[in-house]
Design an enzyme around this catalytic site. Structure first.
Site, PDB file in Angstrom:
ATOM      1  N   LEU A 173      -2.626  -2.979  -5.531  1.00  0.00           N
ATOM      2  CA  LEU A 173      -2.267  -1.921  -4.577  1.00  0.00           C
ATOM      3  C   LEU A 173      -2.252  -2.498  -3.172  1.00  0.00           C
ATOM      4  O   LEU A 173      -3.299  -2.877  -2.642  1.00  0.00           O
ATOM      5  CB  LEU A 173      -3.292  -0.790  -4.665  1.00  0.00           C
ATOM      6  N   HIS A 213     -14.518  -4.494   0.152  1.00  0.00           N
ATOM      7  CA  HIS A 213     -13.891  -4.963   1.392  1.00  0.00           C
ATOM      8  C   HIS A 213     -13.480  -3.740   2.219  1.00  0.00           C
ATOM      9  O   HIS A 213     -13.076  -2.724   1.668  1.00  0.00           O
ATOM     10  CB  HIS A 213     -12.644  -5.757   0.959  1.00  0.00           C
TER      11      HIS A 213
HETATM   12  C1  LIG Z   1      -5.161   0.701  -0.053  1.00  0.00           C
HETATM   13  C2  LIG Z   1      -3.992   1.009   0.841  1.00  0.00           C
HETATM   14  C3  LIG Z   1      -2.686   0.855   0.060  1.00  0.00           C
HETATM   15  C4  LIG Z   1      -4.089   2.515   1.252  1.00  0.00           C
HETATM   16  O1  LIG Z   1      -3.079   2.854   2.151  1.00  0.00           O
HETATM   17  P1  LIG Z   1      -3.432   3.514   3.550  1.00  0.00           P
HETATM   18  O2  LIG Z   1      -4.328   2.612   4.303  1.00  0.00           O
HETATM   19  O3  LIG Z   1      -2.169   3.958   4.214  1.00  0.00           O
HETATM   20  O4  LIG Z   1      -4.245   4.736   3.099  1.00  0.00           O
HETATM   21  P2  LIG Z   1      -4.395   6.132   3.791  1.00  0.00           P
HETATM   22  O5  LIG Z   1      -3.167   6.942   3.522  1.00  0.00           O
HETATM   23  O6  LIG Z   1      -4.802   5.958   5.202  1.00  0.00           O
HETATM   24  O7  LIG Z   1      -5.610   6.703   2.986  1.00  0.00           O
HETATM   25  C5  LIG Z   1      -5.532   6.983   1.634  1.00  0.00           C
HETATM   26  C6  LIG Z   1      -6.604   7.989   1.338  1.00  0.00           C
HETATM   27  O8  LIG Z   1      -7.893   7.426   1.566  1.00  0.00           O
HETATM   28  C7  LIG Z   1      -8.612   8.164   2.549  1.00  0.00           C
HETATM   29  N1  LIG Z   1      -9.196   7.169   3.489  1.00  0.00           N
HETATM   30  C8  LIG Z   1      -8.511   6.384   4.320  1.00  0.00           C
HETATM   31  N2  LIG Z   1      -9.320   5.536   4.989  1.00  0.00           N
HETATM   32  C9  LIG Z   1     -10.567   5.778   4.577  1.00  0.00           C
HETATM   33  C10 LIG Z   1     -11.862   5.222   4.881  1.00  0.00           C
HETATM   34  N3  LIG Z   1     -12.016   4.234   5.746  1.00  0.00           N
HETATM   35  N4  LIG Z   1     -12.926   5.731   4.237  1.00  0.00           N
HETATM   36  C11 LIG Z   1     -12.774   6.746   3.349  1.00  0.00           C
HETATM   37  N5  LIG Z   1     -11.584   7.295   3.035  1.00  0.00           N
HETATM   38  C12 LIG Z   1     -10.490   6.828   3.606  1.00  0.00           C
HETATM   39  C13 LIG Z   1      -7.615   9.083   3.219  1.00  0.00           C
HETATM   40  O9  LIG Z   1      -8.203  10.352   3.412  1.00  0.00           O
HETATM   41  C14 LIG Z   1      -6.430   9.160   2.256  1.00  0.00           C
HETATM   42  O10 LIG Z   1      -6.366  10.284   1.431  1.00  0.00           O
HETATM   43  P3  LIG Z   1      -5.284  11.457   1.617  1.00  0.00           P
HETATM   44  O11 LIG Z   1      -3.911  10.885   1.714  1.00  0.00           O
HETATM   45  O12 LIG Z   1      -5.441  12.300   0.413  1.00  0.00           O
HETATM   46  O13 LIG Z   1      -5.690  12.144   2.870  1.00  0.00           O
HETATM   47  C15 LIG Z   1      -3.977   0.143   2.114  1.00  0.00           C
HETATM   48  O14 LIG Z   1      -5.093   0.463   2.915  1.00  0.00           O
HETATM   49  C16 LIG Z   1      -3.989  -1.333   1.842  1.00  0.00           C
HETATM   50  O15 LIG Z   1      -2.949  -1.954   1.585  1.00  0.00           O
HETATM   51  N6  LIG Z   1      -5.177  -1.995   1.943  1.00  0.00           N
HETATM   52  C17 LIG Z   1      -5.323  -3.454   1.856  1.00  0.00           C
HETATM   53  C18 LIG Z   1      -5.143  -4.001   0.459  1.00  0.00           C
HETATM   54  C19 LIG Z   1      -6.281  -3.664  -0.463  1.00  0.00           C
HETATM   55  O16 LIG Z   1      -7.431  -3.966  -0.191  1.00  0.00           O
HETATM   56  N7  LIG Z   1      -5.917  -3.026  -1.568  1.00  0.00           N
HETATM   57  C20 LIG Z   1      -6.806  -2.648  -2.616  1.00  0.00           C
HETATM   58  C21 LIG Z   1      -7.169  -3.845  -3.482  1.00  0.00           C
HETATM   59  S1  LIG Z   1      -8.032  -3.321  -4.934  1.00  0.00           S
HETATM   60  C22 LIG Z   1      -6.796  -2.987  -6.060  1.00  0.00           C
HETATM   61  O17 LIG Z   1      -5.664  -3.325  -5.892  1.00  0.00           O
HETATM   62  C23 LIG Z   1      -7.175  -2.172  -7.276  1.00  0.00           C
HETATM   63  C24 LIG Z   1      -7.131  -0.710  -7.011  1.00  0.00           C
HETATM   64  C25 LIG Z   1      -5.800  -0.038  -7.273  1.00  0.00           C
HETATM   65  O18 LIG Z   1      -4.858  -0.671  -7.762  1.00  0.00           O
HETATM   66  O19 LIG Z   1      -5.714   1.196  -7.056  1.00  0.00           O
END
Ligand SMILES: CC(C)(COP(=O)(O)OP(=O)(O)OC[C@H]1O[C@@H](n2cnc3c(N)ncnc32)[C@H](O)[C@@H]1OP(=O)(O)O)[C@@H](O)C(=O)NCCC(=O)NCCSC(=O)CCC(=O)O
Ligand SMILES: NC(=[NH2+])NCCC[C@H](N)C(=O)O
Length: 348
Positions: free
Chosen positions: A124, A233
């Site tokens: 993701l 992380h």
């Molecule tokens: C994980 C994503 C894709 C998420 O995208 P966004 O950052 O735009 O997310 P977002 O829309 O801001 O937030 C998604 C939901 O999480 C909540 N949310 C956001 N930030 C938060 C925080 N700091 N603490 C708690 N909750 C939080 C929001 O309310 C939202 O829900 P609502 O929309 O309902 O309000 C991104 O952050 C990313 O690329 N991260 C870096 C890569 C990474 O570490 N990926 C995961 C690796 S682990 C993996 O891949 C396995 C897991 C898997 O495949 O699912």
């Protein structure tokens, strides 16, 4: 924005994404040949040319306006079928002596391959400029994370009972993993990045063979390493929140290298799998502005040319979903086709 299966022509864009993912993002090493093979395997999976237990479905999020890839995600139909899939399980050992009237419990890590045969959601990633903070109205992260449940619900018979997700563990400001420094590095003389790169290239089992097999008493680990057990992380927190909302739980399994948690659930218990349903498509002539915060997610009921996207309304009481021309085109449907939909705000 729409989700579609990855295609042969996406290699350059996928490699750009792989370069951006950063430390601990195991499944996307920056290796062109590997990424090219990954695409070929995904194409074969969507065309149902590979056995059901060996399918790695890889999706991309496409920005229709620019044609750019905004992010990606994946579903692996079954893990550990070709090479062992290891974890440490955090368990408890009781040590007691009646004579001394002492009873102690000690946290212990046991090497396990308990998840053999489970499905996995993985990879993701959303490019920073498309994340919530920048474009909060689009819920791109939620689209990527949640569409996989619609896919699994639709093709339910092709998946096993359980699903897991491995979450990225904790790294310090220098990009070092305290858990790896304290444990793995003694058994495998290389830095975490190299071990993680080999893992991503499919050589985790061979590294796993070299990791300690006897139970590890966690009091023997450094405080810093112990503090990493089951922690994620910073950039992975939203990913974990979204999985927990669907009912996935940490049952004590962690990554053998960085200590990151593995969360899991029975697929039939996942909220979005339970709540999603099929409906029949109608098309309306007029376009309206998209809602400020989309809540209805729609996905194809066919695997080849699979699509998923936010839609502005849910189905009516008869189960008819009325889409605008643009939405229908985005999802590759015409009037009379069916789609699977989910109200992402519906709780429990
Ligand atoms: C994980 C994503 C894709 C998420 O995208 P966004 O950052 O735009 O997310 P977002 O829309 O801001 O937030 C998604 C939901 O999480 C909540 N949310 C956001 N930030 C938060 C925080 N700091 N603490 C708690 N909750 C939080 C929001 O309310 C939202 O829900 P609502 O929309 O309902 O309000 C991104 O952050 C990313 O690329 N991260 C870096 C890569 C990474 O570490 N990926 C995961 C690796 S682990 C993996 O891949 C396995 C897991 C898997 O495949 O699912
Ligand atoms: N503990 C870890 N670093 N595990 C890998 C997490 C990243 C993610 N699950 C992937 O598919 O690449």
């Amino acid at each position: 924005m729409r989700i579609r299966p990855i295609a042969e022509g996406d290699l350059d864009e996928l490699q750009k994404i792989a370069r951006e993912t950063g430390v601990g993002f195991t499944s996307l090493p920056d290796n062109r040949e590997f990424l090219s093979d990954k695409i070929a395997a995904a194409v074969a999976a969507f065309e149902q040319r590979t056995p059901v237990e060996r399918r790695n479905y890889f999706f991309v999020l496409e920005d229709e306006a620019s044609g750019e890839l905004a992010g990606c995600c994946a579903i692996e139909s079954q893990v550990g079928r070709e090479v062992p899939f290891y974890h440490y399980r955090l368990g408890t050992l009781a040590h007691s002596s009646v004579q001394l009237d002492l009873h102690r419990t000690i946290d212990t890590l046991f090497l396990s391959s308990d998840h053999t045969g489970d499905a996995e959601v993985a990879s993701l990633f959303l490019r920073p400029q498309y994340r919530g903070k920048e474009r909060s109205h689009q819920r791109n992260g939620a689209l990527l994370s949640m569409m996989r449940w619609l896919f699994m619900a639709e093709f339910r018979d092709q998946f096993p009972d359980k699903v897991l997700a491995e979450m990225r563990g904790v790294f310090d400001e220098r990009g070092k993993s305290p858990f790896w420094e304290c444990l793995g590095s003694h058994f495998f003389p290389m830095d975490f990045d190299e071990a993680d790169r080999l893992t991503g290239l499919g050589q985790k089992s061979f590294i796993g063979e070299l990791m300690p097999k006897f139970p590890i008493y966690t009091p023997f680990l450094s405080d810093e390493a112990r503090a990493c057990i089951g922690q994620v992380h910073r950039d992975t927190r939203p990913a974990l929140v979204m999985l927990k909302q669907e009912g996935l739980r940490w049952e004590g399994y962690i990554d053998i290298f960085d200590g990151g948690p593995t969360v899991e659930a029975y697929i039939d218990d996942v909220r979005a799998v339970r709540k999603s349903r099929c409906c029949r498509v109608e098309i309306r002539a007029s376009d309206e502005p998209p809602p400020a915060r989309p809540r209805w997610l729609a996905a194809s009921t066919v695997m080849a040319d699979f699509r998923a996207a936010w839609v502005s309304h849910g189905p009516d009481e008869e189960g008819t979903l009325t889409l605008s021309e643009a939405e229908a085109q985005r999802l590759g449907v015409v009037a009379g086709d069916s789609l699977r939909v989910l109200d992402t705000e519906e709780t429990s």
